[in-house]
Design a protein around this motif. Structure first.
Motif, mmCIF file in Angstrom:
data_model
loop_
_atom_site.group_PDB
_atom_site.id
_atom_site.type_symbol
_atom_site.label_atom_id
_atom_site.label_comp_id
_atom_site.label_asym_id
_atom_site.label_seq_id
_atom_site.Cartn_x
_atom_site.Cartn_y
_atom_site.Cartn_z
ATOM 1 N N GLN A 17 -0.530 28.142 18.437
ATOM 2 C CA GLN A 17 -1.179 28.685 17.252
ATOM 3 C C GLN A 17 -0.279 29.714 16.545
ATOM 4 O O GLN A 17 -0.672 30.847 16.270
ATOM 5 N N ARG A 18 0.927 29.305 16.261
ATOM 6 C CA ARG A 18 1.891 30.148 15.547
ATOM 7 C C ARG A 18 2.483 29.324 14.402
ATOM 8 O O ARG A 18 3.011 28.238 14.637
ATOM 9 N N LEU A 42 -6.530 30.259 8.714
ATOM 10 C CA LEU A 42 -5.938 30.180 10.051
ATOM 11 C C LEU A 42 -5.928 31.554 10.727
ATOM 12 O O LEU A 42 -6.211 31.674 11.920
ATOM 13 N N TRP A 47 -5.052 32.518 14.587
ATOM 14 C CA TRP A 47 -3.654 32.090 14.578
ATOM 15 C C TRP A 47 -2.728 33.259 14.250
ATOM 16 O O TRP A 47 -3.124 34.225 13.589
#
Length: 389
Positions: A17-18, A42, A47
């Motif tokens: 989640q980057r 996000l 994120w």
């Protein structure tokens, strides 16, 4: 990779989640709005997000900062290539270690692909926001650099077909992901309508609105020529134009030439577009070509009846004859006839068009639906990559 398969989108392991978003410039444009919208969604889902602008940012930095999203600039100047930008971007990516690099617009897409030769990026997505990328060399550049990205997306179904046809992207490496709109921010509001009509002294006059860059693609000369015909039959009608661009002086001269100085108002870049949309009676778009224009989504979500050109993504956003009247591009007479047709409808019929327009957008293009489509795509790309390691 030719279609998106539904997945459980919010259960990606945290290490994936980057994401780094790269865009040509952060300005008041449709693609920028979409990027900021997605980045915000996000971030709210937990994120780790950063944004990189090739040019010095002109908009959205405060909003992104308030959300805790860092914004970097490569300090480039428009029209001036800068090889050092590759190294700058490579360092930013190396320091942040994103799993996804998601670029937007042609210059950023090409830069991201080249930069990937210098820094490890597990997955790279290139998003194009238009059916035309300008000169033919850009389409050739897309094809030559395609092996360096994992997937290309476009906002219009017709644009996807065009990219495949001209050989810019292989058929199995491009998908359609439409734009989306904040249907809470853009919604009918009687208080906003009253304030807006008072601010611009609209009175009871039928008022049209156009929002967009003052550039060739939007074809404002056709709109102004059409409106000059409208004024002959509806002398009290008004046209508000929001936006900035290189054609401002040329368009101002055309307004004088057509004797529309008292009927057309150039409002420049505005931060209160939802309020202005609520204050007008109809939305008009004269674009010669488009991807999927966010302003049509916004106008539709606000409940405005629409007259627009029948080009690419426009016909995907509106329902011709139900929520809008579509006309051939670069045809001022056809545009004027459609505008007149809408103006002559009884108020309840225009309101019915607007209501149906909003219902259609809420059902198909809301922010929540938009972010889910992207999360599904990220998940599919991740699964494809991990399954082939």
């Amino acid at each position: 990779m030719g279609s998106i398969k539904p997945t459980k989108v919010d259960n990606l392991p945290e290490q994936y989640q980057r994401i780094t978003f790269l865009i040509t410039g952060l300005d008041y444009g449709g693609r920028e709005v979409q990027l900021v919208q997605l980045a915000s969604q996000l971030k709210n889902r937990g994120w780790h997000v950063q944004v990189v602008s090739m040019l010095v940012p002109k908009a959205f930095t405060d909003k992104l900062a308030a959300l805790g999203i860092p914004v970097h600039s490569l300090g480039m100047q428009r029209g001036i290539p800068n090889i050092s930008a590759i190294l700058k971007l490579a360092k930013i990516v190396k320091d942040f270690k994103p799993y996804f690099l998601h670029s937007h617009l042609v210059h950023a897409n090409l830069l991201a692909r080249v930069t990937r030769l210098f820094v490890k990026v597990p997955l790279l997505i290139s998003t194009a926001g238009n059916i035309k990328e300008g000169k033919r060399w850009r389409e050739i550049a897309y094809r030559l650099t395609d092996p360096w990205c994992d997937l290309t997306t476009n906002v219009s179904k017709l644009a996807v077909e065009h990219y495949i046809k001209v050989g810019a992207v292989p058929q199995d490496k491009i998908v359609y992901i439409p734009n989306s709109v904040d249907t809470d921010k853009f919604s009918p509001n009687l208080e906003m309508r009253a304030r807006s009509r008072q601010e611009f002294s609209l009175g009871e006059n039928f008022t049209w609105l156009a929002v967009g860059r003052l550039e060739e693609q939007k074809d404002y000369p056709t709109m102004l020529k059409a409106f000059s015909q409208i004024v002959q039959g509806f002398p009290e009608s008004l046209l508000l134009i929001c936006g900035q661009g290189s054609l401002k002086e040329q368009l101002a001269s055309l307004v004088e030439e057509l004797s529309l100085q008292d009927r057309v108002k150039f409002l420049g870049v505005r931060s209160n577009i939802p309020e202005i949309m609520n204050g007008v009676d109809g939305y008009v778009m004269s674009s010669a070509w488009e991807g999927m224009p966010g302003v049509l989504l916004e106008a539709s979500a606000t409940g405005l009846p629409i007259v627009a050109t029948n080009v690419s993504g426009n016909r995907e956003v509106v329902l011709d004859g139900k929520t809008a009247f579509l006309v051939p591009p670069q045809n001022s007479e056809a545009l004027a006839k459609a505008m007149q047709r809408l103006m002559e409808l009884p108020l309840f019929e225009r309101q019915k068009m607007g209501q149906l327009s909003r219902e259609y957008i809420v059902a198909n293009y809301s922010c929540e639906q938009g972010v889910i489509k992207w999360l599904e795509l990220y998940s599919q790309l991740l699964n494809h990559k991990t399954n082939n390691l």
